[in-house]
Design a protein around this motif. Structure first.
Motif, PDB file in Angstrom:
ATOM      1  N   HIS B 161      26.702   5.214   6.344  1.00  0.00           N
ATOM      2  CA  HIS B 161      25.876   6.406   6.557  1.00  0.00           C
ATOM      3  C   HIS B 161      24.490   6.071   7.084  1.00  0.00           C
ATOM      4  O   HIS B 161      23.974   6.773   7.948  1.00  0.00           O
ATOM      5  N   THR B 162      23.874   4.998   6.561  1.00  0.00           N
ATOM      6  CA  THR B 162      22.540   4.680   7.085  1.00  0.00           C
ATOM      7  C   THR B 162      22.635   4.169   8.518  1.00  0.00           C
ATOM      8  O   THR B 162      21.768   4.463   9.344  1.00  0.00           O
ATOM      9  N   ALA B 163      23.706   3.421   8.831  1.00  0.00           N
ATOM     10  CA  ALA B 163      23.865   2.945  10.209  1.00  0.00           C
ATOM     11  C   ALA B 163      24.051   4.123  11.163  1.00  0.00           C
ATOM     12  O   ALA B 163      23.410   4.203  12.214  1.00  0.00           O
ATOM     13  N   THR B 164      24.910   5.070  10.766  1.00  0.00           N
ATOM     14  CA  THR B 164      25.118   6.263  11.596  1.00  0.00           C
ATOM     15  C   THR B 164      23.803   6.986  11.811  1.00  0.00           C
ATOM     16  O   THR B 164      23.468   7.394  12.928  1.00  0.00           O
ATOM     17  N   ALA B 165      23.047   7.144  10.716  1.00  0.00           N
ATOM     18  CA  ALA B 165      21.779   7.870  10.808  1.00  0.00           C
ATOM     19  C   ALA B 165      20.834   7.179  11.779  1.00  0.00           C
ATOM     20  O   ALA B 165      20.184   7.815  12.600  1.00  0.00           O
ATOM     21  N   LEU B 166      20.776   5.835  11.688  1.00  0.00           N
ATOM     22  CA  LEU B 166      19.860   5.094  12.557  1.00  0.00           C
ATOM     23  C   LEU B 166      20.253   5.215  14.019  1.00  0.00           C
ATOM     24  O   LEU B 166      19.403   5.368  14.899  1.00  0.00           O
ATOM     25  N   ILE B 167      21.563   5.164  14.282  1.00  0.00           N
ATOM     26  CA  ILE B 167      22.004   5.273  15.671  1.00  0.00           C
ATOM     27  C   ILE B 167      21.692   6.678  16.188  1.00  0.00           C
ATOM     28  O   ILE B 167      21.136   6.835  17.274  1.00  0.00           O
ATOM     29  N   LEU B 168      21.996   7.686  15.384  1.00  0.00           N
ATOM     30  CA  LEU B 168      21.722   9.063  15.823  1.00  0.00           C
ATOM     31  C   LEU B 168      20.231   9.255  16.079  1.00  0.00           C
ATOM     32  O   LEU B 168      19.824  10.043  16.921  1.00  0.00           O
ATOM     33  N   TRP B 169      19.411   8.488  15.339  1.00  0.00           N
ATOM     34  CA  TRP B 169      17.982   8.606  15.491  1.00  0.00           C
ATOM     35  C   TRP B 169      17.531   8.068  16.854  1.00  0.00           C
ATOM     36  O   TRP B 169      16.543   8.506  17.430  1.00  0.00           O
ATOM     37  N   SER B 170      18.264   7.079  17.376  1.00  0.00           N
ATOM     38  CA  SER B 170      17.915   6.505  18.679  1.00  0.00           C
ATOM     39  C   SER B 170      18.470   7.332  19.830  1.00  0.00           C
ATOM     40  O   SER B 170      18.272   6.985  20.980  1.00  0.00           O
ATOM     41  N   VAL B 171      19.198   8.382  19.499  1.00  0.00           N
ATOM     42  CA  VAL B 171      19.827   9.179  20.554  1.00  0.00           C
ATOM     43  C   VAL B 171      18.863  10.267  21.028  1.00  0.00           C
ATOM     44  O   VAL B 171      18.328  10.996  20.208  1.00  0.00           O
ATOM     45  N   PRO B 172      18.642  10.372  22.354  1.00  0.00           N
ATOM     46  CA  PRO B 172      17.819  11.478  22.836  1.00  0.00           C
ATOM     47  C   PRO B 172      18.538  12.807  22.575  1.00  0.00           C
ATOM     48  O   PRO B 172      19.730  12.921  22.855  1.00  0.00           O
ATOM     49  N   THR B 173      17.808  13.762  22.006  1.00  0.00           N
ATOM     50  CA  THR B 173      18.390  15.049  21.620  1.00  0.00           C
ATOM     51  C   THR B 173      19.192  15.679  22.749  1.00  0.00           C
ATOM     52  O   THR B 173      20.331  16.107  22.563  1.00  0.00           O
ATOM     53  N   PHE B 174      18.578  15.723  23.930  1.00  0.00           N
ATOM     54  CA  PHE B 174      19.204  16.464  25.010  1.00  0.00           C
ATOM     55  C   PHE B 174      20.498  15.800  25.476  1.00  0.00           C
ATOM     56  O   PHE B 174      21.428  16.464  25.905  1.00  0.00           O
TER      57      PHE B 174
END
Lengths: 282, 348
Positions: B161-174
């Motif tokens: 879960h923390t890895a997923t969260a970190l990757i999603l955090w690096s993803v540009p929203t658009f």
């Protein structure tokens, strides 16, 4: 320096991030060699199919004007990395200067600077960057400036608190007693003490600056004549690539952004752990 | 390594609260509130000043930009300048701007030819609808997963879960928005590609369902990029609490592990988290700009995007002031709530 490197090497993810970054930078620098810029000239590509899925000739397919997505991606890395790095340098210079001044000078100056830092910290930086980028002429330098000017507050805050602790140490008092002025104390004692912190912050900020570049370019505030990962995605939105199912035009720029940002984050975190051992213990 | 990543985030995250500690000691709630409100007012004044001067002092002639690519005679340009009030001196313009602001007047849009305040009111609703639903889902999801992950620190659940969260955090929203659009509107064609409703004139429940269908993708996009920070903060602040002696007491009483977590550890860990949730709400509203652009969701963010083309300067200025006001207000609430919630701080 050698010791920092030895410590850094112990973090596996930090080294992995560094390797990824070196590869990406090398590819970006070599772009003119790997893919000559005539491959970007639309007038010479009239024979190419448009919006074509990946083939052997075009490993990542072609875009709406017949250019190979792989070539555009390579060239895009140049602008995206350049903007990310230069904007970060601007942001670091402003942040370090303001942060040191706010911490070092007490009284009205310090309080006023602190207010300004808080203001920029609170303000939605994307919205402010949009304002700046829309008023100035559309160019890569506008984007760099807009990101640099809006992203320094976090650094300033960290630098300020570090300056406060350094200023309270006995050796600073000794420097004062020996007749040192503000300039001397800041340059010779405060700056070296805050530098490691600034360096770690730099690698972390590059990542968010790259995302900011992509966002501004995506909103159409970048230089449309230059390829960046953001302008590629802007073109994807405008040409209806998402609803048309042209995945080969949407996936690569985004994946490139995520990989580079993640790599910068990993390197930054590893570096942070080196200079701040308390983070590593836990 | 992943632990280093998360824990230093917590340090960053909790820092703003720590910074106030010296100032908090020995002042009553009234003094504290007055100082915070004063700070917010100063920030607001700075927004008002910046909102005006950024658009005037910076190089670039709005009339020239607006008429880019069109042939205009000198008289036409002069007439346009006069119509937009740009022939007056900067100080005169500033005076008009200041006089109008308290009445809620933000000038007239160049493109829509309507008062900016009307336009903003028209588009405020959809933005509030989208961001409040997204915020609610992101907070519930982030806090729930965060406390589960912290309690099982280092486990498979925690790491994924923390890895997923970190990757999603690096993803540009658009970009995430574009991907969702590609999959659900392009390939599967089970969700609409954008807009507020289908415009088929449906009413009542049918209309609500229609809007809800249009909300699904924008909400998922915003939740995916924001729940990560709630998760990380909740996880970090619960980890801080986990060595606390009162948990030993709770266990010694013979409480089940589950109850120790729910009744004892989580409420304490929620304190710093709640403040951060409010601090991030403002950022969420700014994040709406790109999400609304991708999905043509007719909110304030989309309005900002549409103003970029001109550029429609009065409209941009108006959305800038309103966005900033919302964010400043959210921060003020966060400051006051923290002081109110934490009994240890209140007693000081």
């Amino acid at each position: 320096m050698a010791q920092v490197w030895r410590e850094f090497r112990r973090s596996r993810s930090g080294v992995a991030g560094l390797v990824i970054l070196l590869v990406v930078v090398a590819l970006a620098l070599l772009a003119p060699v790997i893919a000559p810029d005539r491959l970007l000239d639309v007038t010479q590509l009239l024979d190419n199919p448009i919006n074509h899925p990946p083939t052997w000739q075009f490993p990542l397919g072609t875009d709406p004007s017949g250019r190979s997505v792989l070539v555009v991606l390579l060239w895009g890395a140049r602008v995206s990395l350049l903007v990310g790095v230069v904007a970060t340098v601007i942001s670091m210079v402003i942040g370090t200067t303001v942060g040191m001044a706010a911490g070092h000078f007490g009284g009205w100056t310090g309080a006023a600077l602190m207010r300004v830092i808080d203001f920029f910290l609170v303000l939605p930086s994307l919205v402010l960057a949009i304002v700046l980028a829309s008023v100035l002429s559309r160019s890569v330098w506008t984007v760099i400036l807009a990101i640099g000017i809006t992203s320094w507050a976090g650094t300033a805050r960290v630098v300020r608190s570090q300056t406060l602790t350094v200023d309270a140490r006995p050796y600073i008092e000794r420097a004062w007693a020996l007749g040192a002025g503000h300039g001397h104390v800041i340059r010779k004692h405060v700056l070296p003490a805050v530098m490691p912190l600034v360096m770690a912050n730099t690698t972390l900020t590059v990542g968010s600056a790259i995302i900011a570049e992509a966002t501004l370019s995506f909103l159409g505030l970048g230089d449309t004549s230059k390829q960046s990962w953001g302008t590629m995605l802007k073109l994807a939105l405008d040409s209806g690539a998402a609803t048309g199912g042209f995945w080969w035009f949407i996936l690569p720029p985004g994946v490139a952004i995520v990989i580079v940002v993640l790599a910068f984050t990993l390197v930054g975190r590893a570096f942070e752990a080196v200079i701040n051992p308390s983070l590593r213990e836990r | 390594m992943s632990n280093t990543l998360i824990d230093s985030d917590a340090v960053d995250a909790v820092e703003p609260l720590e910074g106030d500690r010296d100032a908090r000691v020995g002042s009553s709630f009234g003094q504290f509130a007055a100082r915070k409100v004063g700070g917010a007012v100063v920030s607001m004044v700075m927004v008002v000043l910046l909102g005006f001067f950024a658009f005037r002092i910076l190089p670039g002639d709005p009339v020239r930009t607006m008429t880019r690519g069109r042939v205009m005679s000198a008289e036409q340009l002069a007439a346009m300048k006069h119509q937009l009030g740009l022939d007056k001196s900067v100080l005169q313009q500033f005076w008009i701007y200041l006089k109008d602001l308290p009445q809620g007047k933000l000038g007239t849009s160049y493109v829509y030819k309507r008062p900016v305040s009307d336009l903003i009111m028209d588009h405020l609703g959809p933005t509030l609808l989208l961001t409040s639903i997204a915020a609610f889902v992101a907070i519930v999801l982030g806090l729930w997963v965060g406390q589960k992950a912290a309690w099982a620190r280092g486990s498979w659940f925690d790491r994924t879960h923390t890895a997923t969260a970190l990757i999603l955090w690096s993803v540009p929203t658009f970009w995430l928005g574009l991907i969702l659009l590609l999959v659900f509107a392009g390939w599967l064609q089970i969700l609409p590609p954008g807009g507020y409703d289908s415009g088929d004139g449906s009413t009542g429940l049918a209309h609500v369902l229609d809007v809800a269908q249009h909300l699904v993708l924008p909400v998922i996009t915003m939740v995916a990029v924001t729940y990560a920070q709630y998760l990380l903060v909740m996880r970090a602040s619960l980890i801080e609490e986990m060595d606390a002696p009162y948990l030993v007491t709770a266990r010694a009483k013979g409480l089940r592990e589950d109850l120790v977590r729910r009744r004892h550890a989580v409420p304490n860990a929620l304190l710093p988290t709640v403040t951060l949730v409010f601090l991030h709400l403002g950022g969420l509203i700014a994040g709406a700009v790109t999400t609304e652009t991708v999905f043509s969701w007719p909110g304030l963010g989309w309005l900002t995007y549409s103003a970029l083309d001109g550029p429609d300067l009065p409209l941009l200025q108006g959305t800038f002031v309103v966005f900033s006001a919302i964010v400043i207000l959210m921060n003020l609430i966060a400051d006051l709530i923290y002081r109110f919630l934490d009994p240890r701080v209140r007693a000081l």
